[in-house]
Each structure stands twice: as C-alpha cells, then as structure tokens.
Design an enzyme around this catalytic site. Sequence first.
Site, PDB file in Angstrom:
ATOM      1  N   SER A 221       0.855  -1.193   0.000  1.00 36.63           N
ATOM      2  CA  SER A 221       0.000   0.000   0.000  1.00 36.63           C
ATOM      3  C   SER A 221       0.887   1.237   0.000  1.00 36.63           C
ATOM      4  O   SER A 221       1.958   1.245   0.599  1.00 36.63           O
ATOM      5  CB  SER A 221      -0.940  -0.024   1.205  1.00 36.63           C
ATOM      6  OG  SER A 221      -0.204   0.025   2.400  1.00 36.63           O
ATOM      7  N   GLY A 223      -0.320   4.662   0.564  1.00 32.21           N
ATOM      8  CA  GLY A 223      -1.086   5.809   1.022  1.00 32.21           C
ATOM      9  C   GLY A 223      -1.957   6.372  -0.097  1.00 32.21           C
ATOM     10  O   GLY A 223      -2.602   5.616  -0.829  1.00 32.21           O
ATOM     11  N   GLY A 226      -2.150   4.911  -3.762  1.00 29.88           N
ATOM     12  CA  GLY A 226      -2.833   3.673  -4.146  1.00 29.88           C
ATOM     13  C   GLY A 226      -2.105   2.441  -3.655  1.00 29.88           C
ATOM     14  O   GLY A 226      -1.500   2.451  -2.577  1.00 29.88           O
ATOM     15  N   GLY A 252      -4.528   0.710   6.418  1.00 30.13           N
ATOM     16  CA  GLY A 252      -3.809  -0.529   6.089  1.00 30.13           C
ATOM     17  C   GLY A 252      -4.473  -1.738   6.738  1.00 30.13           C
ATOM     18  O   GLY A 252      -4.606  -2.809   6.118  1.00 30.13           O
ATOM     19  N   ASP A 253      -4.919  -1.569   7.967  1.00 29.34           N
ATOM     20  CA  ASP A 253      -5.584  -2.685   8.666  1.00 29.34           C
ATOM     21  C   ASP A 253      -6.866  -3.090   7.943  1.00 29.34           C
ATOM     22  O   ASP A 253      -7.224  -4.282   7.915  1.00 29.34           O
ATOM     23  CB  ASP A 253      -5.923  -2.280  10.113  1.00 29.34           C
ATOM     24  CG  ASP A 253      -4.678  -1.955  10.921  1.00 29.34           C
ATOM     25  OD1 ASP A 253      -3.589  -2.400  10.535  1.00 29.34           O
ATOM     26  OD2 ASP A 253      -4.808  -1.245  11.944  1.00 29.34           O
TER      27      ASP A 253
HETATM   28  N1  LIG Z   1      -4.434  10.111   2.216  1.00 28.12           N
HETATM   29  C1  LIG Z   1      -5.085   9.130   1.585  1.00 28.12           C
HETATM   30  N2  LIG Z   1      -5.918   9.408   0.550  1.00 28.12           N
HETATM   31  C2  LIG Z   1      -6.588   8.417  -0.089  1.00 28.12           C
HETATM   32  N3  LIG Z   1      -6.486   7.115   0.226  1.00 28.12           N
HETATM   33  C3  LIG Z   1      -5.663   6.769   1.234  1.00 28.12           C
HETATM   34  C4  LIG Z   1      -4.925   7.756   1.968  1.00 28.12           C
HETATM   35  N4  LIG Z   1      -4.189   7.123   2.905  1.00 28.12           N
HETATM   36  C5  LIG Z   1      -4.463   5.806   2.762  1.00 28.12           C
HETATM   37  N5  LIG Z   1      -5.333   5.592   1.765  1.00 28.12           N
HETATM   38  C6  LIG Z   1      -5.847   4.276   1.292  1.00 28.12           C
HETATM   39  O1  LIG Z   1      -5.530   3.312   2.282  1.00 28.12           O
HETATM   40  C7  LIG Z   1      -4.591   2.350   1.792  1.00 28.12           C
HETATM   41  C8  LIG Z   1      -3.618   1.969   2.911  1.00 28.12           C
HETATM   42  O2  LIG Z   1      -2.932   3.118   3.364  1.00 28.12           O
HETATM   43  P1  LIG Z   1      -1.395   3.120   3.752  1.00 28.12           P
HETATM   44  O3  LIG Z   1      -1.115   4.434   4.390  1.00 28.12           O
HETATM   45  O4  LIG Z   1      -0.581   2.764   2.570  1.00 28.12           O
HETATM   46  O5  LIG Z   1      -1.311   1.894   4.769  1.00 28.12           O
HETATM   47  P2  LIG Z   1      -0.896   1.823   6.318  1.00 28.12           P
HETATM   48  O6  LIG Z   1      -2.108   2.332   7.065  1.00 28.12           O
HETATM   49  O7  LIG Z   1      -0.643   0.373   6.532  1.00 28.12           O
HETATM   50  O8  LIG Z   1       0.324   2.685   6.497  1.00 28.12           O
HETATM   51  C9  LIG Z   1      -3.927   3.014   0.577  1.00 28.12           C
HETATM   52  O9  LIG Z   1      -3.457   2.070  -0.356  1.00 28.12           O
HETATM   53  C10 LIG Z   1      -5.106   3.834   0.026  1.00 28.12           C
HETATM   54  O10 LIG Z   1      -5.937   3.011  -0.757  1.00 28.12           O
HETATM   55  O1  LIG Z   2       1.854  -1.497  16.437  1.00 23.77           O
HETATM   56  P1  LIG Z   2       2.223  -0.213  15.740  1.00 23.77           P
HETATM   57  O2  LIG Z   2       3.077  -0.391  14.534  1.00 23.77           O
HETATM   58  O3  LIG Z   2       2.776   0.807  16.717  1.00 23.77           O
HETATM   59  O4  LIG Z   2       0.871   0.388  15.174  1.00 23.77           O
HETATM   60  C1  LIG Z   2      -0.211   0.606  16.037  1.00 23.77           C
HETATM   61  C2  LIG Z   2      -1.127   1.590  15.446  1.00 23.77           C
HETATM   62  O5  LIG Z   2      -1.514   1.148  14.164  1.00 23.77           O
HETATM   63  C3  LIG Z   2      -2.929   1.101  14.036  1.00 23.77           C
HETATM   64  O6  LIG Z   2      -3.311  -0.250  14.184  1.00 23.77           O
HETATM   65  C4  LIG Z   2      -3.327   1.645  12.704  1.00 23.77           C
HETATM   66  O7  LIG Z   2      -2.592   0.961  11.689  1.00 23.77           O
HETATM   67  P2  LIG Z   2      -2.670   1.313  10.159  1.00 23.77           P
HETATM   68  O8  LIG Z   2      -2.956   2.797  10.047  1.00 23.77           O
HETATM   69  O9  LIG Z   2      -1.338   0.904   9.615  1.00 23.77           O
HETATM   70  O10 LIG Z   2      -3.779   0.501   9.587  1.00 23.77           O
HETATM   71  C5  LIG Z   2      -3.474   1.901  15.202  1.00 23.77           C
HETATM   72  O11 LIG Z   2      -4.696   1.447  15.679  1.00 23.77           O
HETATM   73  C6  LIG Z   2      -2.399   1.764  16.236  1.00 23.77           C
HETATM   74  O12 LIG Z   2      -2.304   2.897  17.049  1.00 23.77           O
END
Ligand SMILES: Nc1ncnc2c1ncn2[C@@H]1O[C@H](COP(=O)(O)OP(=O)(O)O)[C@@H](O)[C@H]1O
Ligand SMILES: O=P(O)(O)OC[C@H]1O[C@](O)(COP(=O)(O)O)[C@@H](O)[C@@H]1O
Length: 315
Positions: A221, A223, A226, A252-253
């Site tokens: 992923s 952000g 995409g 991401g979750d």
């Molecule tokens: N700022 C954003 N605008 C639009 N979509 C987002 C944004 N941030 C996350 N997403 C959506 O959520 C998915 C996961 O986000 P990402 O930040 O890559 O994962 P994680 O939460 O694990 O760091 C992205 O692939 C996208 O589809």
């Molecule tokens: O265990 P880490 O890496 O500190 O992440 C915990 C944080 O990630 C989250 O699970 C959110 O994760 P994502 O934004 O990656 O989906 C929060 O609920 C929590 O605060």
Amino acid sequence: MIYTVTLNPAIDMTVYIDTLKKGQVNRSRYCLMDAGGKGINVSKVIKALGGQSIVLGFLGNDNKDWFLKYLKEMQLDFDFIFVDGLTRTNIKIVETSQKIYTDLNQNGFEVKKKDINHLFEKIDKIAKADDIFVVSGSLPPGADEEVYAELIRILKQKGAKVIFDADGKALKSGVLEKPDVMKPNIHEFKCLFDVDENDLNSIVNSAKKLIESGIKKVLISMGAKGAVFVTENMELFAKAAEAKIKSTTGAGDSMVAAISYGLSQNMDDVSIFKLALACAAAKVSKEGVKPPEKKEIKKFLEKISLEKLGEVKWI
Ligand SMILES: Nc1ncnc2c1ncn2[C@@H]1O[C@H](COP(=O)(O)OP(=O)(O)O)[C@@H](O)[C@H]1O
Ligand SMILES: O=P(O)(O)OC[C@H]1O[C@](O)(COP(=O)(O)O)[C@@H](O)[C@@H]1O
C-alpha cells in the site's frame, strides 16, 4: 476461523485540531478514543464485512476494563493474555486545515519471557489447518525480534494460513518464514528492498522476489498513491479511491481485513484487491478508528478500477 494476533494493542486517541503549533499550548477541537492496534482494527472491519474473527494477543491489566467494554460493544470475540502494566495510548493528530495526519505511537507495556511462552503455547493449541491467522503490528518491549518468525513457524506447521504485517527487524525475520500473504506499506517494504518509491517497476520486481521465495500474495500500500498487488498469477495497480478523508489510521488494517475475509470466502485475487481498496477508502472516510459500514464499503467497491501493470502511467 480467522484469528487476529495483536501483541501491542493501543488505545487510539485521535485529536482533531486546525493547525498544530510546535512549542505552544494547543487546544483540540475534539478528540475520539478507540480500542485499536493492528489486529483489533482488522477484526472490526472483518465484522463490518459480515465475517467472524477472534482477537488474540496481550492486553495490559491496569486499564483493561475500558478496552474490553469497547470490544464487547462492537460485539467482537476476544481471548487475551493479560500482562502487567497499561495498554499504551497512541496519539493521532488530524490537522484539519492542511489535511496533515501525524501519529505518535508509544512503546507499550513490557512483556516477560513467560508471557511470550504462554502466547506460543496458546496459539499452538488453538491453530488448526486452514485457519487464517493475521499476525500484525509492532512488538512490545521485552519481545525479541524473532517472536513473529517463531509464531509463523508454529502456524505453518499446523497448516494455518498466515497474513503478516510488521515493520523493521520483526518484518525482516518474519519474512524468512514465508507467510502466505504480506501487506507492507511502502515504508515497511523499503525495510526489505532498496526500491525507489516513485518507480512502480522496481516495486513490482522486488515484490516478485518475495513471490519466488514462496510467499503467495504481496499487497504493497502506498497511502494516497494507491496500491500494488502481486500474486503468483498477476501484477495489478490501483489508484486510491477518491474519498473525503477524516482519518487515515487503520487504512492498512482495513486492507488486511479484506484479504483475510476474502481468503475465508475463497474470493479470487482481483476481487480481494478491489475489496481491499474499497475497505481502505471507506475507512479513511470515517473519523478516528471507527470501522466503515458494509454499505459504505459496497459504494466504494463500485468505484474501484484496476490497471494491469505495463499500462500504468505513474503519478
Ligand atoms: N491520504 C489518503 N488518501 C486516499 N487514500 C488513502 C490515503 N491514505 C491511505 N489511503 C488508502 O488506504 C490504503 C492503505 O494506506 P497506507 O497508508 O498505505 O497503509 P498503512 O495504514 O498500513 O500505512 C492506501 O493504499 C489507500 O488506498
Ligand atoms: O503497532 P504499531 O506499529 O505501533 O501500530 C499501532 C497503530 O496502528 C494502528 O493499528 C493503525 O494501523 P494502520 O494505520 O497501519 O492501519 C493503530 O490502531 C495503532 O495505534
């Protein structure tokens, strides 16, 4: 059954503020509290999709009541190992004026060797062939970086499927045990491969190395940019669906939830990828770390368009 394993859960405090001024007294507009941590968010979204899962992992004894009440209200099933100390509070700052999202995650309670052994024994007893285990999030202090690798070994011996989402050294050692699916974000992926995040080909070629090593599916992923999905059969890219962003925490979750639910329903790879993108878009449209509703996910599902790699113009 789907099990989510969270060794370092968190109370997520999402603070909404116009603009954060460093070095000054700031006053928030409002604040939301959610029981979170990677696997717990995954379980919330599996529930929203109509699936069932059981939350496993550690929970701090000293503030467990609020956390358990939240999970009960969400009608989530759980079976924690309680440890000494407080479950951490992670602060998520949403600056509404500039749409800046800042996370301040804490280390968490300290676990002891006996807690880790208890976890291994418990999971060894629970896991059966074809169960799906989501192993995700940071490790708490006291857990050495090999814990995920050992957990994946135990699960694979049992014939369970493992979806893995971790960072740093825990990610590096876990990947060697060949989990079935991985969902790194681009920063986590860069712990494994020296890729240029603006070069889609280098990302795909590196993901293919994971597939060659025996991992079946890798969703990277990126952000707002995409995501890329590489499996044994295909390489796909999709832009993030347009959404009115209220909080990016748990995006991401939500993708991991879609993968685990999709696998439990024997969905094909294209459908899994679309569902992951729809769940993420629906999540970022929700405040705090509230799970999206099924009807919201369905609405986004109609808007997802995938691009086969080779035809992509990089943004
Ligand atoms: N700022 C954003 N605008 C639009 N979509 C987002 C944004 N941030 C996350 N997403 C959506 O959520 C998915 C996961 O986000 P990402 O930040 O890559 O994962 P994680 O939460 O694990 O760091 C992205 O692939 C996208 O589809
Ligand atoms: O265990 P880490 O890496 O500190 O992440 C915990 C944080 O990630 C989250 O699970 C959110 O994760 P994502 O934004 O990656 O989906 C929060 O609920 C929590 O605060």
